[in-house]
Design an enzyme around this catalytic site. Structure first.
Site, short mmCIF file in Angstrom:
data_model
loop_
_atom_site.label_atom_id
_atom_site.label_comp_id
_atom_site.label_asym_id
_atom_site.label_seq_id
_atom_site.Cartn_x
_atom_site.Cartn_y
_atom_site.Cartn_z
N SER A 267 -19.82 29.40 30.24
CA SER A 267 -21.56 29.19 30.40
C SER A 267 -22.43 27.33 30.46
CB SER A 267 -21.83 29.24 28.31
OG SER A 267 -21.26 28.02 28.06
N CYS A 268 -21.79 26.71 30.56
CA CYS A 268 -22.28 25.26 31.36
C CYS A 268 -21.54 24.69 32.85
CB CYS A 268 -21.51 24.43 30.75
SG CYS A 268 -21.66 25.14 28.63
N LEU A 269 -20.77 24.98 33.23
CA LEU A 269 -20.55 24.03 34.58
C LEU A 269 -21.61 24.78 35.43
CD1 LEU A 269 -16.92 22.63 35.29
CD2 LEU A 269 -19.21 21.98 33.22
#
Ligand code: NAD
Length: 438
Positions: A267-269
């Site tokens: 969900s981030c990088l």
């Protein structure tokens, strides 16, 4: 202190529960009544090691509860923490949840007599707290910042290790609008022996993007090196990294990210690198490294298809077993998982796909209407397959022996997308072994 956390996702719930375990009184605000009921019953809506136990503990101690009523929970809180989603849609950060939550918090602060600090914990592009959140809070509260406090404190927890990371953070970054805001928020961490760094709002926002983009860069760099080693007979990228990691300038620390595989997800990088690239371009910067990082990552799942075709030729109607769907081990999070990219490519090529993941719910809406079969064990998935592709490095897969593949498969082709199996041992045991970086 009394805290309201807005959002009951990975960050909101883990933050809320860990702050409660420090002795604060925490209310987590969510939108889905069923999930709130589960949380109050001691069950997290997602899988995160250790979270249910800690949740049950803070519920028992009456330090924590989950609610849907944001206005009421805020009326009692000294601090509110925004931990809502900031997805990247069409390469642009979507601030709709942040805007809505800022508006609701502003409304809740209207008429309030006591000091309250609003903290943005969601990952947001530099200047968002100042330019987007602050005006909304001021407009809907009828107050000027200063009358209430404002901070930006990025979250660095890693899914799969989130509880440990939240209980023992490496550092706490506090971007403060003014000293009073920062000092009030810092009181939450009084019991921790953790370095706290105070910055302005936009530096705190940038720290998060700089950190995530660095990790993404290391992974794509490792995958670029893998692509080069694949062209040279006799080099195995696993040996290359062993030699590199022993450098004291690299290990321990960043070496964890310098491994070749099928690419980063989660969900981030992926979303943060895209959002930063877009922001850079709006600022007139041609962020060449970020562009390459994203490009390598987007195309890396295709390497699996190349390896499968080398072993099996045309993939139409070939039975391919995928081991691991979550973007990494110890989570059930499928967001931007490289496994899903491989899955989509295989379906496009007409392969018959069977999957297994120890934690991912087979009823997940991502799989709805997809012609795939979910198996309840890795051994079941392997049965009768023409090839097995390891995509998530779950510990239970590392225990699979060559025998299992040889006895159960139609043809013992193993594609190691994370390089977890020992190549020579598997080859000696009659497995046709292929992997990234060979
Ligand atoms: P998530 O999508 O899992 O959770 C966000 C939650 O907020 C959802 O459950 C949503 O329903 C809820 N929500 C949205 N608006 C709301 C409102 N007005 N009232 C109540 N609830 C509301 O997201 P996440 O993974 O927890 O991430 C949250 C933020 O933290 C993002 O900005 C992300 O980039 C950042 N972050 C995530 C991680 C991670 O590993 N997941 C790590 C560090 C930072």
């Amino acid at each position: 202190m009394k805290i309201a956390v807005i959002g009951t996702g990975y960050v909101g719930l883990v933050t809320g529960v860990s702050l409660a375990s420090f002795g604060h009184s925490v209310v987590c605000v969510g939108r889905n009544v069923d999930k709130i009921t589960d949380i109050n019953g001691g069950k997290s809506p997602f899988y995160e090691p250790g979270l249910d136990l800690l949740l049950q503990d803070v519920l028992r101690k009456k330090q924590f509860r989950a609610v849907v009523d944001l206005q009421r929970s805020l009326s009692e809180a000294d601090i509110s923490i925004l931990a809502v989603g900031t997805p990247t849609i069409d390469n642009k950060i979507d601030l709709s949840e942040i805007k809505e939550a800022a508006k609701q918090i502003g409304e809740a602060l209207r008429g309030r007599k006591t000091y309250h600090v609003v903290v943005v914990k969601s990952t947001v592009i530099p200047t968002t707290t100042e330019i987007v959140v602050k005006p909304l809070l001021e407009k809907h509260s009828g107050k000027t910042v200063g009358e209430f406090g404002l901070c930006m404190s990025p979250e660095f927890l890693r899914e799969g290790n989130a509880v440990e990371d939240a209980l023992h953070p490496d550092r706490v970054v506090i971007g403060q609008y003014d000293k009073k805001s920062g000092k009030t928020f810092a009181r939450l961490f009084k019991k921790l022996h953790t370095p706290i760094i105070f910055t302005n709002l936009q530096t705190a926002e940038m720290i998060k993007y700089a950190a995530n983009s660095l990790f993404a860069t290391l992974i794509s760099y490792a995958n670029e090196i893998a692509r080069i080693t694949e062209t040279v007979p006799g080099i195995d990228v696993v040996d290359v990294w062993k030699g590199v990691h022993l450098d004291r300038r690299i290990s321990p620390g960043t070496s964890h990210y310098i491994y070749s595989g099928v690419g980063f997800g989660g969900s981030c990088l992926p979303k943060d690198t895209k959002a930063l690239l877009r922001f850079a371009s709006l600022q007139g910067i041609d962020a060449k490294i970020l562009k390459s990082v994203i490009d390598i990552n987007t195309t890396q799942p295709q390497r699996i298809i190349v390896l499968l075709k080398e072993a099996l030729g045309d993939l139409k109607k070939k039975r391919i077993a995928l081991l691991g769907l979550a973007f990494k081990p110890n989570t059930d999070d499928l967001r931007e998982s490289a496994s899903l990219a491989v899955l989509d490519l295989l379906l496009f090529l007409g392969a018959t796909v069977v999957c297994h993941d120890p934690r991912v719910n087979k009823n997940n809406k991502r799989f709805k209407d997809l012609p795939i079969t979910m198996k309840i064990s890795a051994a079941d998935a392997i049965e009768g397959a023409d090839a097995v592709v390891l995509l998530t490095a779950w510990d239970e897969y590392k225990k699979l022996t060559p025998d299992v593949f040889r006895k159960k498969m139609r043809k013992p082709v193993l594609i190691d997308g994370r390089r977890v199996f020992e190549k020579e041992y598997f080859e000696k045991s009659g497995i046709i072994y292929k992997g990234i970086g060979l």
